[in-house]
Design a protein around this motif. Structure first.
Motif, mmCIF file in Angstrom:
data_model
loop_
_atom_site.group_PDB
_atom_site.id
_atom_site.type_symbol
_atom_site.label_atom_id
_atom_site.label_comp_id
_atom_site.label_asym_id
_atom_site.label_seq_id
_atom_site.Cartn_x
_atom_site.Cartn_y
_atom_site.Cartn_z
ATOM 1 N N SER A 1 0.809 -1.218 0.000
ATOM 2 C CA SER A 1 0.000 0.000 0.000
ATOM 3 C C SER A 1 0.845 1.271 0.000
ATOM 4 N N LYS A 2 2.165 1.140 -0.028
ATOM 5 C CA LYS A 2 3.010 2.349 -0.146
ATOM 6 C C LYS A 2 3.613 2.477 -1.548
ATOM 7 N N THR A 3 4.269 1.391 -1.996
ATOM 8 C CA THR A 3 4.999 1.526 -3.266
ATOM 9 C C THR A 3 4.246 0.953 -4.462
ATOM 10 N N LEU B 1 17.838 18.019 2.313
ATOM 11 C CA LEU B 1 17.026 16.824 2.553
ATOM 12 C C LEU B 1 15.570 17.042 2.137
ATOM 13 N N PHE B 2 15.029 16.011 1.501
ATOM 14 C CA PHE B 2 13.592 15.989 1.194
ATOM 15 C C PHE B 2 13.019 14.804 1.963
ATOM 16 N N ALA B 3 12.273 15.090 3.019
ATOM 17 C CA ALA B 3 11.771 13.993 3.868
ATOM 18 C C ALA B 3 10.612 13.287 3.177
ATOM 19 N N CYS B 4 10.659 11.969 3.194
ATOM 20 C CA CYS B 4 9.627 11.169 2.527
ATOM 21 C C CYS B 4 8.251 11.494 3.123
ATOM 22 N N PRO B 5 7.315 11.990 2.311
ATOM 23 C CA PRO B 5 6.010 12.380 2.852
ATOM 24 C C PRO B 5 5.177 11.190 3.328
ATOM 25 N N ALA B 6 5.497 9.992 2.850
ATOM 26 C CA ALA B 6 4.761 8.825 3.338
ATOM 27 C C ALA B 6 5.189 8.498 4.769
ATOM 28 N N VAL B 7 6.466 8.698 5.080
ATOM 29 C CA VAL B 7 6.925 8.479 6.453
ATOM 30 C C VAL B 7 6.342 9.549 7.365
ATOM 31 N N PHE C 1 14.996 1.824 -7.541
ATOM 32 C CA PHE C 1 15.537 0.958 -6.494
ATOM 33 C C PHE C 1 16.466 1.732 -5.567
ATOM 34 N N TYR C 2 16.513 1.252 -4.332
ATOM 35 C CA TYR C 2 17.470 1.735 -3.336
ATOM 36 C C TYR C 2 18.464 0.602 -3.132
ATOM 37 N N THR C 3 19.722 0.930 -2.944
ATOM 38 C CA THR C 3 20.708 -0.138 -2.773
ATOM 39 C C THR C 3 21.822 0.255 -1.819
ATOM 40 N N VAL D 1 18.364 15.044 -1.625
ATOM 41 C CA VAL D 1 18.541 13.753 -0.940
ATOM 42 C C VAL D 1 17.230 13.358 -0.269
ATOM 43 N N VAL D 2 16.693 12.214 -0.647
ATOM 44 C CA VAL D 2 15.456 11.785 0.025
ATOM 45 C C VAL D 2 15.854 11.214 1.384
ATOM 46 N N SER D 3 15.143 11.637 2.429
ATOM 47 C CA SER D 3 15.487 11.121 3.760
ATOM 48 C C SER D 3 14.286 10.396 4.343
ATOM 49 N N PHE D 4 14.601 9.310 5.001
ATOM 50 C CA PHE D 4 13.569 8.494 5.627
ATOM 51 C C PHE D 4 13.782 8.542 7.132
ATOM 52 N N PRO D 5 13.085 9.458 7.820
ATOM 53 C CA PRO D 5 13.226 9.453 9.280
ATOM 54 C C PRO D 5 12.911 8.050 9.802
ATOM 55 N N ARG E 1 -0.753 4.663 -5.237
ATOM 56 C CA ARG E 1 -0.157 4.468 -3.911
ATOM 57 C C ARG E 1 0.726 5.690 -3.612
ATOM 58 N N PRO E 2 1.100 5.902 -2.336
ATOM 59 C CA PRO E 2 1.888 7.107 -1.999
ATOM 60 C C PRO E 2 3.097 7.332 -2.905
ATOM 61 N N CYS E 3 3.850 6.275 -3.202
ATOM 62 C CA CYS E 3 5.040 6.488 -4.041
ATOM 63 C C CYS E 3 4.660 6.869 -5.469
ATOM 64 N N GLN E 4 3.534 6.350 -5.940
ATOM 65 C CA GLN E 4 3.114 6.692 -7.302
ATOM 66 C C GLN E 4 2.594 8.132 -7.353
ATOM 67 N N ALA E 5 1.954 8.576 -6.252
ATOM 68 C CA ALA E 5 1.420 9.939 -6.226
ATOM 69 C C ALA E 5 2.546 10.952 -5.999
ATOM 70 N N CYS E 6 3.449 10.639 -5.108
ATOM 71 C CA CYS E 6 4.562 11.539 -4.782
ATOM 72 C C CYS E 6 5.579 11.550 -5.921
ATOM 73 N N ALA E 7 6.011 10.342 -6.298
ATOM 74 C CA ALA E 7 6.893 10.135 -7.465
ATOM 75 C C ALA E 7 8.281 10.749 -7.336
ATOM 76 N N PHE E 8 8.652 11.224 -6.137
ATOM 77 C CA PHE E 8 9.983 11.823 -5.987
ATOM 78 C C PHE E 8 11.087 10.832 -6.342
ATOM 79 N N CYS E 9 10.890 9.577 -5.990
ATOM 80 C CA CYS E 9 11.949 8.571 -6.194
ATOM 81 C C CYS E 9 11.876 7.896 -7.563
ATOM 82 N N LEU E 10 10.807 8.146 -8.304
ATOM 83 C CA LEU E 10 10.628 7.480 -9.594
ATOM 84 C C LEU E 10 11.372 8.244 -10.692
ATOM 85 N N PRO E 11 11.659 7.571 -11.802
ATOM 86 C CA PRO E 11 12.291 8.299 -12.913
ATOM 87 C C PRO E 11 11.350 9.365 -13.453
#
Ligand code: SF4
Length: 274
Positions: free
Chosen positions: A12-14, A232-238, A135-137, A212-216, A252-262
């Protein structure tokens, strides 16, 4: 007898993602990320979820051993096509956008652990230019693995994030410096008093505003206080400003926010795949 098969997860997030066992694939995991990984959560620890990740890995290794990255890529393509939004066909015919993007997070749990596996994703992602991959790695210590992931992250429909924290930021930023034209940075953000004192100054030396996306660091709804810092850009889903979305027909949040997507591609520039 052991079972084989590749299967996506849909959370339900990504939205759609592929998962592998952490123990076998998170080759660059830090102590910190092991401790706080959401893969430790109850939802990820059921026998069914664990077996799915192990079955995915068994199948990945079998396909790589029998036919190399090309054979694995063929099978990944089947998975990728399963992730097409439900209204894909109608939207393609009518020339409109789908209700949700076609996207896949390469790993919900797990990481890139070997070059041939990365190469398989590269082959598959090139063949599906309308699907967005990200992806994150933490697998950036090995030069050859890093080089293969750089090739993947350099595709127009793919975005790669080097995950850093207080334990690995020096090596992460060294890797980033090699190809800062390709990579992005993601920070596992501890509370300000736990964060390594050199981390933010080191980020300032190489990152730009809100890059830089940050995940508190979080467990459920509770998270470490957000560090407000220019880069820092704090992840709005977190932070809770994007709520988890249980309905797969809605973004889903990542699809709506899309900061991390290409960045979105022009549909005019790619052939429509029905
Ligand atoms: S910043 Fe946006 S795209 Fe990235 S993980 Fe958070 S919600 Fe998803």
């Amino acid at each position: 007898m052991e079972e084989y098969g590749l299967e996506l997860t849909n959370n339900s997030k990504t939205s759609w993602a592929f998962s592998l066992p952490r123990s076998a694939t998170c080759v660059g995991a830090t102590e910190l990320c092991r401790n706080v990984c959401y893969g430790n959560g109850v939802r990820y620890q059921t026998a069914g979820q664990k077996e799915k990740r192990h079955r995915n890995l068994r199948t990945v290794e079998l396909l790589l051993s029998k036919g190399g990255p090309e054979l694995l890529a063929q099978n990944l393509l089947t998975l990728i096509d399963q992730a097409k939004p439900g209204d894909w066909l109608a939207a393609s015919v009518e020339g409109r956008k789908t209700m949700t993007p076609w996207s896949i997070g390469c790993h919900d749990v797990g990481d890139f652990h070997k070059i041939s596996y990365v190469n398989a994703w590269w082959i598959a992602a090139r063949q599906r230019p309308q699907c967005s991959f990200w992806f994150y790695t933490r697998s950036f210590a090995d030069k050859h693995l890093f080089d293969a992931m750089t090739e993947l992250a350099s595709l127009a429909n793919c975005r790669g994030w080097l995950s850093i924290d207080s334990e690995n930021f020096e090596s992460g930023l060294l890797a980033y410096a090699k190809r800062s034209d390709i990579w992005e940075l993601a920070l596992l953000q501890e509370s300000e008093d736990s964060l390594h004192e050199n981390l933010l100054p080191a980020l300032d030396a190489c990152a730009t505003v809100k890059q830089v996306v940050s995940f508190p660091l979080h467990r459920g709804r509770y998270h470490a206080p957000q560090i407000k810092h220019k880069n820092l850009f704090a992840c709005p889903a977190v932070l809770g400003s994007y709520k988890l979305e249980p309905d797969p027909r809605k973004p889903r949040p990542c699809q709506a926010c899309a900061f991390c997507l290409p960045a979105p591609r022009s549909t005019a520039s790619v052939e429509v795949q029905l």
